[in-house]
Motif scaffolding. Structure first.
Motif, mmCIF file in Angstrom:
data_model
loop_
_atom_site.group_PDB
_atom_site.id
_atom_site.type_symbol
_atom_site.label_atom_id
_atom_site.label_comp_id
_atom_site.label_asym_id
_atom_site.label_seq_id
_atom_site.Cartn_x
_atom_site.Cartn_y
_atom_site.Cartn_z
ATOM 1 N N CYS A 99 29.116 42.320 28.594
ATOM 2 C CA CYS A 99 28.278 42.668 27.457
ATOM 3 C C CYS A 99 28.675 41.760 26.291
ATOM 4 C CB CYS A 99 28.490 44.140 27.086
ATOM 5 S SG CYS A 99 27.663 44.639 25.550
ATOM 6 N N ALA A 100 27.710 41.145 25.653
ATOM 7 C CA ALA A 100 27.989 40.249 24.524
ATOM 8 C C ALA A 100 28.411 41.029 23.273
ATOM 9 C CB ALA A 100 26.765 39.401 24.220
ATOM 10 N N HIS A 101 28.274 42.348 23.298
ATOM 11 C CA HIS A 101 28.577 43.166 22.123
ATOM 12 C C HIS A 101 29.962 43.807 22.192
ATOM 13 C CE1 HIS A 101 24.409 42.579 21.040
ATOM 14 N NE2 HIS A 101 24.129 42.845 22.295
ATOM 15 N N CYS A 102 30.369 44.298 23.383
ATOM 16 C CA CYS A 102 31.669 44.971 23.498
ATOM 17 C C CYS A 102 32.592 44.334 24.536
ATOM 18 C CB CYS A 102 31.471 46.456 23.819
ATOM 19 S SG CYS A 102 30.963 46.797 25.531
ATOM 20 N N GLN A 103 32.118 43.312 25.231
ATOM 21 C CA GLN A 103 32.855 42.578 26.262
ATOM 22 C C GLN A 103 33.146 43.394 27.523
ATOM 23 O OE1 GLN A 103 33.845 42.168 22.803
ATOM 24 N NE2 GLN A 103 32.297 40.577 23.018
ATOM 25 N N GLN A 104 32.452 44.515 27.701
ATOM 26 C CA GLN A 104 32.575 45.297 28.941
ATOM 27 C C GLN A 104 32.163 44.411 30.106
ATOM 28 O OE1 GLN A 104 33.320 48.687 29.756
ATOM 29 N NE2 GLN A 104 33.020 48.052 31.877
ATOM 30 N N GLN A 105 33.023 44.311 31.123
ATOM 31 C CA GLN A 105 32.660 43.531 32.299
ATOM 32 C C GLN A 105 31.532 44.237 33.044
ATOM 33 O OE1 GLN A 105 35.902 42.125 34.687
ATOM 34 N NE2 GLN A 105 34.574 41.707 36.427
ATOM 35 N N LEU A 106 30.521 43.477 33.472
ATOM 36 C CA LEU A 106 29.378 44.016 34.199
ATOM 37 C C LEU A 106 29.482 43.625 35.653
ATOM 38 C CD1 LEU A 106 26.592 43.023 31.641
ATOM 39 C CD2 LEU A 106 27.863 45.179 31.780
ATOM 40 N N GLU A 107 29.089 44.517 36.523
ATOM 41 C CA GLU A 107 29.097 44.232 37.951
ATOM 42 C C GLU A 107 27.895 43.384 38.315
ATOM 43 O OE1 GLU A 107 29.634 47.590 40.501
ATOM 44 O OE2 GLU A 107 30.786 48.639 38.976
ATOM 45 N N GLY A 108 28.011 42.642 39.399
ATOM 46 C CA GLY A 108 26.893 41.871 39.907
ATOM 47 C C GLY A 108 26.853 40.456 39.372
ATOM 48 N N THR A 109 25.752 39.795 39.681
ATOM 49 C CA THR A 109 25.536 38.414 39.274
ATOM 50 C C THR A 109 24.369 38.357 38.294
ATOM 51 O OG1 THR A 109 23.937 37.975 41.027
ATOM 52 C CG2 THR A 109 26.265 37.646 41.575
ATOM 53 N N ALA A 110 24.083 37.189 37.791
ATOM 54 C CA ALA A 110 22.982 37.029 36.843
ATOM 55 C C ALA A 110 21.650 37.460 37.445
ATOM 56 C CB ALA A 110 22.906 35.589 36.358
ATOM 57 N N SER A 111 21.541 37.425 38.758
ATOM 58 C CA SER A 111 20.271 37.791 39.392
ATOM 59 C C SER A 111 20.183 39.265 39.785
ATOM 60 C CB SER A 111 20.010 36.915 40.620
ATOM 61 O OG SER A 111 21.015 37.129 41.589
ATOM 62 N N ASP A 112 21.299 40.003 39.773
ATOM 63 C CA ASP A 112 21.219 41.401 40.214
ATOM 64 C C ASP A 112 21.970 42.415 39.346
ATOM 65 O OD1 ASP A 112 23.891 41.090 40.894
ATOM 66 O OD2 ASP A 112 23.615 41.557 43.014
ATOM 67 N N TYR A 113 22.501 42.000 38.204
ATOM 68 C CA TYR A 113 23.296 42.940 37.400
ATOM 69 C C TYR A 113 22.493 44.145 36.918
ATOM 70 C CZ TYR A 113 21.318 41.124 33.045
ATOM 71 O OH TYR A 113 20.464 40.777 32.037
ATOM 72 N N LEU A 114 21.177 43.997 36.723
ATOM 73 C CA LEU A 114 20.367 45.137 36.274
ATOM 74 C C LEU A 114 20.424 46.298 37.259
ATOM 75 C CD1 LEU A 114 17.096 43.498 34.857
ATOM 76 C CD2 LEU A 114 19.039 44.442 33.584
ATOM 77 N N THR A 115 20.560 45.991 38.532
ATOM 78 C CA THR A 115 20.583 47.043 39.556
ATOM 79 C C THR A 115 21.840 47.899 39.470
ATOM 80 O OG1 THR A 115 21.663 45.692 41.267
ATOM 81 C CG2 THR A 115 19.253 45.587 41.131
ATOM 82 N N ARG A 116 22.816 47.468 38.694
ATOM 83 C CA ARG A 116 24.092 48.172 38.632
ATOM 84 C C ARG A 116 24.359 48.828 37.271
ATOM 85 N NH1 ARG A 116 27.147 45.423 42.976
ATOM 86 N NH2 ARG A 116 25.718 43.890 43.827
ATOM 87 N N LEU A 117 23.383 48.754 36.383
ATOM 88 C CA LEU A 117 23.551 49.325 35.044
ATOM 89 C C LEU A 117 22.964 50.724 34.957
ATOM 90 C CD1 LEU A 117 22.443 46.299 32.815
ATOM 91 C CD2 LEU A 117 24.778 47.106 33.239
ATOM 92 N N PRO A 118 23.495 51.559 34.056
ATOM 93 C CA PRO A 118 22.810 52.826 33.766
ATOM 94 C C PRO A 118 21.476 52.492 33.101
ATOM 95 C CG PRO A 118 24.755 52.551 32.352
ATOM 96 C CD PRO A 118 24.702 51.377 33.270
ATOM 97 N N TRP A 119 20.471 53.325 33.373
ATOM 98 C CA TRP A 119 19.142 53.029 32.826
ATOM 99 C C TRP A 119 18.363 54.285 32.556
ATOM 100 C CZ3 TRP A 119 14.746 53.726 36.148
ATOM 101 C CH2 TRP A 119 15.073 54.030 37.473
#
Length: 101
Positions: free
Chosen positions: A21-41
């Protein structure tokens, strides 16, 4: 040879193959092509977007339309927002059974 951009978008930073995350630096799972699938929504009616978006999509499209917002799991900043047909599943690749959180 070109170097990779340090950002996927304004909200997601990239360091090599790692995303955060560019705001809090939380590491995100996945790659640039699939990280959305791993986020809360969140998924809701288009009216949730606000008054600047025409909520009656039936005027333009035959399919039901939804508002989706994907959040950082650390600070809950909205990392990606979309208004799409409710059956739009492109982002669901690899996230079978995903449900809004």
């Amino acid at each position: 040879m070109t170097s990779a951009s340090p950002r996927v978008n304004a909200n997601v930073a990239r360091s090599g193959e790692r995303l955060s995350c560019a705001h809090c630096q939380q590491q995100l799972e996945g790659t640039a092509s699939d990280y959305l699938t791993r986020l809360p929504w969140y998924e809701g009616p288009v009216a949730d977007v606000g008054p600047h978006v025409f909520a009656d999509a039936q005027v333009y499209i035959d399919a039901p339309v939804v508002f989706r917002q994907f959040y950082c799991p650390g600070c809950y900043t909205a990392l990606h927002t979309e208004v799409v047909p409710g059956n739009h599943a492109e982002w669901l690749a690899g996230s079978a059974g995903a449900t809004p959180q």
